[in-house]
Design an enzyme around this catalytic site. Structure first.
Site, mmCIF file in Angstrom:
data_model
loop_
_atom_site.group_PDB
_atom_site.id
_atom_site.type_symbol
_atom_site.label_atom_id
_atom_site.label_comp_id
_atom_site.label_asym_id
_atom_site.label_seq_id
_atom_site.Cartn_x
_atom_site.Cartn_y
_atom_site.Cartn_z
ATOM 1 N N ALA A 262 0.837 -1.290 -0.049
ATOM 2 C CA ALA A 262 -0.068 0.180 -0.009
ATOM 3 C C ALA A 262 0.902 1.282 0.125
ATOM 4 O O ALA A 262 2.076 1.128 0.225
ATOM 5 C CB ALA A 262 -0.608 -0.001 1.267
ATOM 6 N N GLY B 169 0.529 -5.235 0.743
ATOM 7 C CA GLY B 169 -0.531 -5.321 -0.347
ATOM 8 C C GLY B 169 -0.198 -5.866 -1.470
ATOM 9 O O GLY B 169 -0.972 -6.332 -2.280
ATOM 10 N N GLU C 151 -0.472 -9.483 -1.132
ATOM 11 C CA GLU C 151 -1.901 -9.927 -1.047
ATOM 12 C C GLU C 151 -2.425 -9.606 -2.254
ATOM 13 O O GLU C 151 -3.516 -10.513 -2.552
ATOM 14 C CB GLU C 151 -2.603 -8.805 0.015
ATOM 15 N N GLU D 127 4.037 -5.501 7.468
ATOM 16 C CA GLU D 127 3.304 -4.622 7.928
ATOM 17 C C GLU D 127 3.392 -4.460 9.680
ATOM 18 O O GLU D 127 3.333 -3.289 9.876
ATOM 19 C CB GLU D 127 1.577 -4.903 7.724
#
Ligand code: T1G
Length: 644
Positions: free
Chosen positions: A61, A100, A103, A123
């Site tokens: 992200a 992300g 993911e 994270e």
């Protein structure tokens, strides 16, 4: 175009191009969202390969968006949309698929990794947990144990290990695009595996989870995210997918707004800004291809090891043959230790040593581009070394001193071409500690300064520019920190209470334990040297102990007593007796009160350092404290903490 679509026959190739690291900003999420719809609607497309331009697959992200309210399409929804696509997507991973990014790769039906790639869910290093199914899909993809390792440590894994863990389906070398297209085409000839969200997961027994919790709590030392990530993983292993997703999302949103996440983001961006100081933009550094270290003691051998770890050839100079052999033995033991810890193979350790030329003849330095002096911390000794370097080295060779306390201007006095002289203050062990204080003199050229920063990048160090004062940035704050700790003791706070408070605050050890470990005599000799040169250096409690022969663990006692062969600090009646006349009963402080006093003193000294121009920005001071002095990273450093 952030997201573009090409065709290779009946396979669609979706390319992401969002420099510098393909971070999942809103525009990229929207582009991928739209791509799923467009390709689902195209009957001529049978499968999709997702690949990235630039240095890496999606690196996560966009951390710069974290301070703002989330904007759709939200990442968990995008990952679900990828997973539910009518055509199977294959993620083609190079560089790092992180957070992300991994993911998104788990939303794809398959993952193909280049052999040099890595995948990870870092994270927790940002004070959060994965927020787009990382704690829910990973256990279903690779099992609970693999998921716990990946998520709670935040450590990425290389492609080969990722394959063995089941995190990727194939590892390829050479042309990732061609290999991934071939993989996607071949996958169409077999029944598709179920989407990850539909795969079963088995939860280990409660005792296993308790064991993990204990181990993580010990390692986390006050950091919240790793334990919360473990909670998410357990719910993912024991509850239905949707319920686990809801729990993960709630945890992610809560932690994203936390103080620890804000502090860790502060350090994240400070670390990335440090190697590229604005005032050196456009200044071309010298390319360093050959190096030398003068002095093969602890610091010199550590610096030589760091240079060899970066692949740079090293000439190691000592004063005579016996010292040369001692220096080589020090260096060899560093690499032997790395082999024992599995960080190096025997062959790599041998290659490290093969890149070292050692001797006592300064003529060996005639072709060297960068020389780092790391001899005894005495001005006359250092000046004598630089007088010889000025004769023996190329006029353009960069000459650096590793001094931690002396004035570099005095060391370089009389040196020919002073523009090429600089201070490079490494921290022991120099091959491990990331901090490098870079200390220019008034005559250091911008090119030499820029080369110091470039060397830090080459060595994987965190460079911080420091002005010239007693102790530069880190040791000057350390002196203030220790003085404040002694003030607390003079006011009646027990020595052990001070150390316990700082350990509770997140430091590996308190100020007094640390002095006993390192030796009280080092700072004592600095103070005696200052006194001898007429400077004002008031007596400290530490002076009293050193004069009584109590230098720390190495003499069986310092602030604390130590039983032979036991490094456990024990409160000392001898110390109490020696200091009795200097201690008055004062207010009892709580642990928080002690920590606030000491970190407040660090921030106050940092403020003075900024006002004097010794440090260029507050975040540099935070980097010095986090990377050089054990300040807990998840508190952001003294300057960040003082902002409140
Ligand atoms: N967001 C925004 N900018 C980033 C970024 C990120 N994730 N990662 C790097 N940058 C910027 C960095 O500030 C620098 O900017 C430039 O890219 C090069 O970085 C939902 C919520 C990928 C291994 O933690 O580990 O996904 O200074 O110097 O050495 O579950 O960057 O050039 O202007 O480090 O080649 C998880 C963090 C996010 C990855 C590349 N992802 N990045 O290293 O380049 S949380 C991360 C890295 C998340 C989801 C959750 C490294 C790298 P500038 P660099 P590098």
């Amino acid at each position: 175009m952030i997201v573009s679509i090409d065709r290779d026959g009946d396979i669609a190739l979706v390319t992401v191009d969002n420099p510098p690291v393909n971070a999942l900003g809103q525009a990229l999420r929207q582009g991928l969202w739209d791509a799923v719809g467009a390709l689902d609607a195209d009957p001529t497309v049978r499968a999709v390969v997702l690949i990235c331009a630039g240095r890496t697959f999606i690196a996560g992200a966009d951390v710069s968006e974290f301070g703002k309210p989330p904007v759709p399409p939200h990442l968990p929804d995008l990952v679900d949309r990828l997973e539910g696509a009518a055509k199977p997507w294959t993620a083609a991973i190079h560089g790092s698929a992180l957070g992300g990014g991994f993911e998104v790769a788990m939303g794809c039906r398959f993952r193909v990794a280049l052999d040099s790639a890595s995948v990870g869910l870092p994270e927790v290093t940002l004070g959060i947990v994965p927020g787009a199914s990382g704690t829910v899909r990973t256990p279903r993809l690779a099992g609970v144990e693999a998921a716990v390792e990946l998520v709670t440590t935040g450590r990425p894994v290389k492609a080969g290990k990722a394959l063995s863990m089941g995190l990727v389906d194939a590892v390829v070398s050479g042309d990732l695009r061609a290999e991934s297209l071939a993989f996607a085409r071949k996958a169409l000839t077999h029944p598709l595996p179920p989407p990850i969200s539909a795969r079963p997961v088995t939860s280990p027994d409660p005792a296993w989870w308790d064991e993990q919790r204990k181990a993580i709590a010990k390692r986390a030392k006050g950091e919240v995210a790793p334990l919360r990530a473990l909670d998410c993983l357990r719910i993912a292993a024991e509850k239905p997918f949707a319920e686990a997703m809801a729990h993960e999302r709630a945890t992610f949103l809560e932690l994203r707004a936390s103080d620890q996440a804000a502090a860790l983001r502060h350090i994240f961006f400070a670390e990335r800004a440090a190697p590229k100081p604005a005032h050196l933009a456009g200044v071309k550094p010298r390319e360093i291809r050959s190096t030398a270290v003068i002095g093969g003691g602890t610091m010199g051998a550590g610096i030589a090891a760091a240079l060899r770890d970066a692949g740079l050839p090293v000439v190691l100079i000592e004063r005579d043959e016996e010292a040369v052999q001692r220096g080589l033995a020090n260096l060899r033991s560093i690499f032997d230790g790395a082999v024992k810890r599995g960080r190096l193979t025997e062959a790599q350790a041998r290659a490290r040593m093969d890149g070292v030329t050692a001797g006592s003849d300064y003529a060996l330095l005639s072709g060297t581009g960068l020389v780092i002096e790391a001899v005894f911390e005495d001005l006359a000794v250092k000046r004598a070394v630089f007088a010889r370097l000025g004769q023996a080295c190329r006029p353009d060779a960069i000459l650096a001193t590793n001094t931690s306390y002396l004035d570099p201007r005095l060391i370089a006095e009389g040196l020919p071409h002073p523009d090429r002289f600089i201070g490079l203050h490494f921290f022991s062990p120099a091959n491990v500690m990331k901090l490098l204080e870079i200390v220019p003199t008034p005559t250091t050229s911008p090119e030499t300064l820029a080369t110091g920063f470039a060397l830090a990048r080459q060595l994987g160090k965190i460079p911080v520019q420091a002005g010239i004062c007693d102790g530069f940035i880190g040791n000057r704050i350390l002196k203030r920190y220790r003085a404040e700790a002694e003030t607390l003791v003079r006011d009646g706070t027990p020595i052990a209470a001070v150390d316990a408070a700082m350990r509770a605050h997140g430091f590996a050890m308190g100020p007094f334990e640390a002095q006993d470990l390192g030796g009280l005599d080092i700072a004592y000799l600095q103070r005696e040297g200052a006194r001898a040169s007429g400077q004002d250096a008031p007596e400290t409690l530490g002076d009293i102990l050193v004069r009584a022969g109590r230098k720390g663990q190495k003499t069986g006692g310092g602030w604390y007593d130590y039983a032979p062969g036991d490094r456990t600090p024990k409160p000392s009646d001898t110390t109490a007796g020696l200091l009795a006349g200097r201690i008055t009963a004062g207010p009892t402080l709580t642990a928080e009160g002690i920590a606030s006093r000491l970190t407040g003193a660090m921030a106050a000294e940092g403020k003075a350092i900024l006002e004097e121009g010794i440090a260029l920005k507050p975040s540099d001071i935070d980097l010095v404290e986090v990377h050089g002095y054990g300040y807990p990273r998840w508190r952001g450093g003294p300057m960040f903490a003082a902002e409140g």
